[in-house]
Design a protein around this motif. Structure first.
Motif, PDB file in Angstrom:
ATOM      1  N   LEU A 186       4.331   4.140  -3.193  1.00 24.63           N
ATOM      2  CA  LEU A 186       4.974   2.844  -3.037  1.00 24.63           C
ATOM      3  C   LEU A 186       4.602   2.028  -4.269  1.00 24.63           C
ATOM      4  O   LEU A 186       3.420   1.774  -4.518  1.00 24.63           O
ATOM      5  CB  LEU A 186       4.511   2.148  -1.763  1.00 24.63           C
ATOM      6  N   VAL A 187       5.621   1.649  -5.021  1.00 29.29           N
ATOM      7  CA  VAL A 187       5.397   1.059  -6.346  1.00 29.29           C
ATOM      8  C   VAL A 187       5.950  -0.359  -6.373  1.00 29.29           C
ATOM      9  O   VAL A 187       7.115  -0.589  -6.022  1.00 29.29           O
ATOM     10  CB  VAL A 187       6.078   1.910  -7.436  1.00 29.29           C
ATOM     11  N   ALA A 188       5.114  -1.301  -6.799  1.00 28.13           N
ATOM     12  CA  ALA A 188       5.532  -2.693  -6.928  1.00 28.13           C
ATOM     13  C   ALA A 188       6.057  -2.947  -8.330  1.00 28.13           C
ATOM     14  O   ALA A 188       5.432  -2.552  -9.323  1.00 28.13           O
ATOM     15  CB  ALA A 188       4.349  -3.617  -6.633  1.00 28.13           C
ATOM     16  N   VAL A 189       7.227  -3.604  -8.401  1.00 28.29           N
ATOM     17  CA  VAL A 189       7.813  -3.971  -9.688  1.00 28.29           C
ATOM     18  C   VAL A 189       8.205  -5.444  -9.639  1.00 28.29           C
ATOM     19  O   VAL A 189       8.204  -6.063  -8.562  1.00 28.29           O
ATOM     20  CB  VAL A 189       9.041  -3.101 -10.030  1.00 28.29           C
ATOM     21  N   ASP A 190       8.541  -5.993 -10.787  1.00 26.79           N
ATOM     22  CA  ASP A 190       8.836  -7.427 -10.818  1.00 26.79           C
ATOM     23  C   ASP A 190      10.318  -7.746 -10.727  1.00 26.79           C
ATOM     24  O   ASP A 190      10.708  -8.922 -10.725  1.00 26.79           O
ATOM     25  CB  ASP A 190       8.235  -8.077 -12.069  1.00 26.79           C
ATOM     26  N   SER A 191      11.198  -6.700 -10.639  1.00 29.95           N
ATOM     27  CA  SER A 191      12.625  -6.979 -10.538  1.00 29.95           C
ATOM     28  C   SER A 191      13.371  -5.721 -10.114  1.00 29.95           C
ATOM     29  O   SER A 191      12.869  -4.595 -10.243  1.00 29.95           O
ATOM     30  CB  SER A 191      13.181  -7.468 -11.883  1.00 29.95           C
ATOM     31  N   PRO A 237       1.132   9.166   2.748  1.00 27.24           N
ATOM     32  CA  PRO A 237       2.602   9.111   2.715  1.00 27.24           C
ATOM     33  C   PRO A 237       3.227   8.739   4.057  1.00 27.24           C
ATOM     34  O   PRO A 237       4.238   8.024   4.083  1.00 27.24           O
ATOM     35  CB  PRO A 237       3.008  10.521   2.280  1.00 27.24           C
ATOM     36  N   ALA A 238       2.648   9.196   5.159  1.00 27.80           N
ATOM     37  CA  ALA A 238       3.226   8.858   6.472  1.00 27.80           C
ATOM     38  C   ALA A 238       3.209   7.348   6.695  1.00 27.80           C
ATOM     39  O   ALA A 238       4.157   6.771   7.231  1.00 27.80           O
ATOM     40  CB  ALA A 238       2.466   9.577   7.585  1.00 27.80           C
ATOM     41  N   GLN A 239       2.122   6.695   6.259  1.00 23.73           N
ATOM     42  CA  GLN A 239       2.025   5.243   6.411  1.00 23.73           C
ATOM     43  C   GLN A 239       3.042   4.534   5.520  1.00 23.73           C
ATOM     44  O   GLN A 239       3.650   3.547   5.929  1.00 23.73           O
ATOM     45  CB  GLN A 239       0.617   4.780   6.049  1.00 23.73           C
ATOM     46  N   LEU A 240       3.254   5.060   4.316  1.00 23.54           N
ATOM     47  CA  LEU A 240       4.214   4.452   3.410  1.00 23.54           C
ATOM     48  C   LEU A 240       5.637   4.598   3.952  1.00 23.54           C
ATOM     49  O   LEU A 240       6.426   3.651   3.896  1.00 23.54           O
ATOM     50  CB  LEU A 240       4.102   5.078   2.025  1.00 23.54           C
ATOM     51  N   HIS A 273      10.741   2.843   7.328  1.00 25.06           N
ATOM     52  CA  HIS A 273      11.519   3.051   8.549  1.00 25.06           C
ATOM     53  C   HIS A 273      11.395   1.890   9.530  1.00 25.06           C
ATOM     54  O   HIS A 273      12.187   1.791  10.467  1.00 25.06           O
ATOM     55  CB  HIS A 273      11.096   4.357   9.228  1.00 25.06           C
ATOM     56  N   ALA A 274      10.422   1.012   9.319  1.00 25.75           N
ATOM     57  CA  ALA A 274      10.240  -0.116  10.234  1.00 25.75           C
ATOM     58  C   ALA A 274      11.098  -1.319   9.875  1.00 25.75           C
ATOM     59  O   ALA A 274      11.155  -2.289  10.643  1.00 25.75           O
ATOM     60  CB  ALA A 274       8.762  -0.540  10.247  1.00 25.75           C
ATOM     61  N   ILE A 275      11.803  -1.259   8.751  1.00 24.98           N
ATOM     62  CA  ILE A 275      12.470  -2.472   8.262  1.00 24.98           C
ATOM     63  C   ILE A 275      13.537  -2.962   9.230  1.00 24.98           C
ATOM     64  O   ILE A 275      13.580  -4.150   9.580  1.00 24.98           O
ATOM     65  CB  ILE A 275      13.061  -2.236   6.861  1.00 24.98           C
ATOM     66  N   SER A 276      14.425  -2.082   9.683  1.00 26.23           N
ATOM     67  CA  SER A 276      15.526  -2.528  10.548  1.00 26.23           C
ATOM     68  C   SER A 276      15.005  -3.194  11.811  1.00 26.23           C
ATOM     69  O   SER A 276      15.458  -4.287  12.192  1.00 26.23           O
ATOM     70  CB  SER A 276      16.428  -1.347  10.898  1.00 26.23           C
ATOM     71  N   GLU A 277      14.043  -2.560  12.463  1.00 27.48           N
ATOM     72  CA  GLU A 277      13.475  -3.139  13.680  1.00 27.48           C
ATOM     73  C   GLU A 277      12.763  -4.448  13.381  1.00 27.48           C
ATOM     74  O   GLU A 277      12.850  -5.411  14.156  1.00 27.48           O
ATOM     75  CB  GLU A 277      12.505  -2.146  14.320  1.00 27.48           C
ATOM     76  N   ALA A 328       5.616  -6.856   7.397  1.00 27.69           N
ATOM     77  CA  ALA A 328       4.247  -7.368   7.536  1.00 27.69           C
ATOM     78  C   ALA A 328       4.098  -8.216   8.792  1.00 27.69           C
ATOM     79  O   ALA A 328       3.122  -8.084   9.527  1.00 27.69           O
ATOM     80  CB  ALA A 328       3.872  -8.186   6.291  1.00 27.69           C
ATOM     81  N   ARG A 329       5.073  -9.082   9.061  1.00 31.78           N
ATOM     82  CA  ARG A 329       5.015  -9.897  10.277  1.00 31.78           C
ATOM     83  C   ARG A 329       5.131  -9.029  11.527  1.00 31.78           C
ATOM     84  O   ARG A 329       4.424  -9.249  12.517  1.00 31.78           O
ATOM     85  CB  ARG A 329       6.125 -10.949  10.251  1.00 31.78           C
ATOM     86  N   HIS A 330       6.004  -8.052  11.461  1.00 33.45           N
ATOM     87  CA  HIS A 330       6.249  -7.197  12.633  1.00 33.45           C
ATOM     88  C   HIS A 330       5.059  -6.302  12.930  1.00 33.45           C
ATOM     89  O   HIS A 330       4.786  -5.990  14.091  1.00 33.45           O
ATOM     90  CB  HIS A 330       7.497  -6.361  12.377  1.00 33.45           C
ATOM     91  N   GLN A 331       4.341  -5.877  11.883  1.00 32.87           N
ATOM     92  CA  GLN A 331       3.230  -4.939  12.055  1.00 32.87           C
ATOM     93  C   GLN A 331       1.861  -5.617  11.950  1.00 32.87           C
ATOM     94  O   GLN A 331       0.856  -4.956  11.756  1.00 32.87           O
ATOM     95  CB  GLN A 331       3.332  -3.814  11.021  1.00 32.87           C
ATOM     96  N   GLY A 332       1.843  -6.914  12.064  1.00 27.86           N
ATOM     97  CA  GLY A 332       0.555  -7.608  12.073  1.00 27.86           C
ATOM     98  C   GLY A 332      -0.042  -7.852  10.712  1.00 27.86           C
ATOM     99  O   GLY A 332      -1.275  -7.898  10.556  1.00 27.86           O
ATOM    100  N   GLY A 333       0.814  -7.996   9.696  1.00 30.29           N
ATOM    101  CA  GLY A 333       0.319  -8.373   8.376  1.00 30.29           C
ATOM    102  C   GLY A 333      -0.261  -7.255   7.551  1.00 30.29           C
ATOM    103  O   GLY A 333      -0.935  -7.509   6.558  1.00 30.29           O
ATOM    104  N   VAL A 334      -0.004  -5.988   7.906  1.00 32.78           N
ATOM    105  CA  VAL A 334      -0.593  -4.865   7.179  1.00 32.78           C
ATOM    106  C   VAL A 334       0.387  -4.358   6.128  1.00 32.78           C
ATOM    107  O   VAL A 334       1.441  -3.824   6.440  1.00 32.78           O
ATOM    108  CB  VAL A 334      -0.958  -3.716   8.134  1.00 32.78           C
ATOM    109  N   LEU A 335       0.054  -4.554   4.843  1.00 30.42           N
ATOM    110  CA  LEU A 335       0.798  -3.995   3.719  1.00 30.42           C
ATOM    111  C   LEU A 335      -0.214  -3.482   2.705  1.00 30.42           C
ATOM    112  O   LEU A 335      -1.337  -3.999   2.612  1.00 30.42           O
ATOM    113  CB  LEU A 335       1.700  -5.037   3.071  1.00 30.42           C
ATOM    114  N   PRO A 336       0.159  -2.472   1.914  1.00 30.18           N
ATOM    115  CA  PRO A 336      -0.823  -1.893   0.984  1.00 30.18           C
ATOM    116  C   PRO A 336      -1.086  -2.735  -0.257  1.00 30.18           C
ATOM    117  O   PRO A 336      -1.985  -2.410  -1.031  1.00 30.18           O
ATOM    118  CB  PRO A 336      -0.192  -0.550   0.605  1.00 30.18           C
TER     119      PRO A 336
END
Length: 467
Positions: free
Chosen positions: A224-229, A321-324, A329-333, A263-271
């Motif tokens: 999971l890679v963070a980019v600026d745009s 990878p499973a967590q990533l 997959h959690a986005i829609s819900e 993050a809100r749906h899963q209790g604020g957990v992001l890498p």
């Protein structure tokens, strides 16, 4: 007439094959996303022969039918209308064959089997149908809707993996067509598989599908890679393909809004310590086992370190990878949990992805400024799920104006599609007529009138509007 039809159907299909009571019908009347309907009854033939007889009886009686697999679609194409006039023709009991040919690397599967069931059987031979979805559809539904998924960039969707189809037509009523021949090469004219795939049950009812299988991936690496745009993400997919070629199996884009929703749906957990402007979930994989001179994790790590050193990415996480994938997959819900969701399923050429997204965001800001955008998508193949949350009291006409503007932009300005994966159903029928090529609609109408003369199949009309 309807009572006598129900009696004939019950006599042939039995009590498990005909469901008439409200409580029995209810699961088949629901929709995965939209409001449900009301069916005259639910018909569940047990094999292709019973289905052919059933469809012939329905056509002869002038009854109307909507075909339904697992009912996981998102445009209402498998949902009966609200007036109680349609029969639901369920393919869930079509389970007479699930045959794996490991030498030919193919499978012939009855329409009622789920994707997960096929893959469990194929796994015994080291094979799979690697179409990755948030749902678990039936094989018949996958063919009817040309299912895509997160790994389309590497393995293609249903159409690219389809070798043969068997189906039943409404005209001639009950006519069985197609074959299960597992041929990769057959240049002898029209192909039922390609004619029926992606036509949403409007041309016929799929009873069996023969699909190509792929080797199970023996090793993979996910980051999971963070980019600026978004522009940086587009550059990155090109760089990754240049460096790792056919090993690239997924490249998914996640906006800041989508990540915040998870993050809100899963209790604020992001890498990441800070939610980035945009992120990419990338995967590389291979059927080559570990220890044979190929180490994908080391290759991906080296590639990421180089891009970090060059300042081309902000941050990266490569473990678990499973967590990533769970984040993706959690986005829609997660978005649905925030309130009233308005969803767009769109696609453009990858080179147009960033400018189209900017244009869409400007339209949202202009026409529906109270919306919170939580977009994500299959960035590697140009697909974007432009989802947003709007206030509960947002007028329907305001949403309609925005939908008109975005669909016009994606189709007319950027040469894209107003329905990348979800297909054509009652909830976007009008946009099909508005946005699809007139000549194509005319040809589709010719075919549909030939194959369904009485227009008894489904909720979708692929011909010209009003004809």
């Amino acid at each position: 007439m309807q009572d006598s039809l129900a009696a004939r159907l019950t006599q042939r299909l039995g009590p498990r094959g005909v469901l008439l009571q409200a409580a029995e019908r209810a699961p088949y009347e629901a929709s995965a996303r939209h409001a449900g309907g009301r069916a005259r009854g639910v018909l569940r033939p047990a094999d292709a022969q019973e289905l052919a007889w059933t469809l012939k009886e329905l056509v002869t009686a002038g009854a109307h039918v909507v075909t339904q697999g697992a009912a996981t679609g998102l445009v209402g194409g498998a949902t009966p209308t609200t007036d109680g006039s349609q029969w639901v023709l369920s393919t869930q009991r079509l389970r007479d064959v699930l045959s794996i040919d490991p030498v030919n690397r193919s499978a012939t599967v009855a329409a009622g089997f789920r994707l997960s069931e096929l893959n469990r059987a194929a796994a015994e031979h080291g094979l799979s149908l690697p179409i990755d979805l948030g749902a678990d559809p039936t094989l018949g539904g996958m063919v009817a809707t040309n299912t895509g998924g997160a790994r389309l960039i590497r393995f293609g969707g249903a159409r690219e993996n389809l070798l043969g189809v068997e189906a039943v037509l409404a005209h001639p009523a009950g006519q069985r067509v197609g074959s299960s021949r597992a041929l990769r090469k057959n240049n002898t004219g029209l192909d039922w598989a390609q004619l029926l795939c992606g036509t949403f049950g409007a041309f016929g009812v799929v009873t069996r599908a023969t699909v190509r299988l792929h080797s199970i991936q023996q090793q993979s690496a996910t980051a999971l890679v963070a980019v600026d745009s978004v522009e940086a993400a587009i550059e990155m997919v090109c760089d990754l393909e240049q460096a790792m070629g056919e090993f690239v199996s997924a490249f998914e884009g996640l906006s800041r809004g989508a990540l915040q929703a998870v993050a809100r749906h899963q209790g604020g957990v992001l890498p990441f310590a800070d939610v980035p402007a945009y992120a990419v979930l990338m995967e590389v994989s291979s059927a080559v086992p570990p220890g044979c001179g190929l180490d994908l994790e080391a290759m991906l790590m080296a590639w990421l370190e180089q891009h970090l050193a060059q300042g081309r990415i902000v941050d990266a996480v490569i473990d678990k990878p499973a967590q990533l994938w769970r984040i993706r997959h959690a986005i829609s819900e997660a978005v649905q949990s925030l309130g009233r969701m308005v969803a767009f399923d769109l696609s453009v050429a990858r080179s147009a992805f960033a400018p189209f997204r900017a244009r869409a965001l400007s339209l949202i800001d202009e026409l529906l400024p109270a919306a919170s955008v939580c977009d994500f998508g299959h960035l590697g193949d140009g697909g974007v799920h432009l989802n947003m949350v709007v206030p509960q009291d947002t007028p329907a006409d305001a949403i309609g104006r925005l939908r008109d503007a975005i669909y016009d932009a994606v189709v007319r300005e950027f040469g894209g599609s107003f329905s990348a994966e979800h297909g054509v159903g009652p909830y976007n029928q009008a946009y099909y007529h508005r946005c699809s090529e007139p000549a194509m609609q005319a040809m589709a109408g010719v075919l549909q009138r030939q194959l369904d003369t009485a227009r008894v199949l489904g909720n979708v009309w692929l011909g010209e509007a009003g004809i």
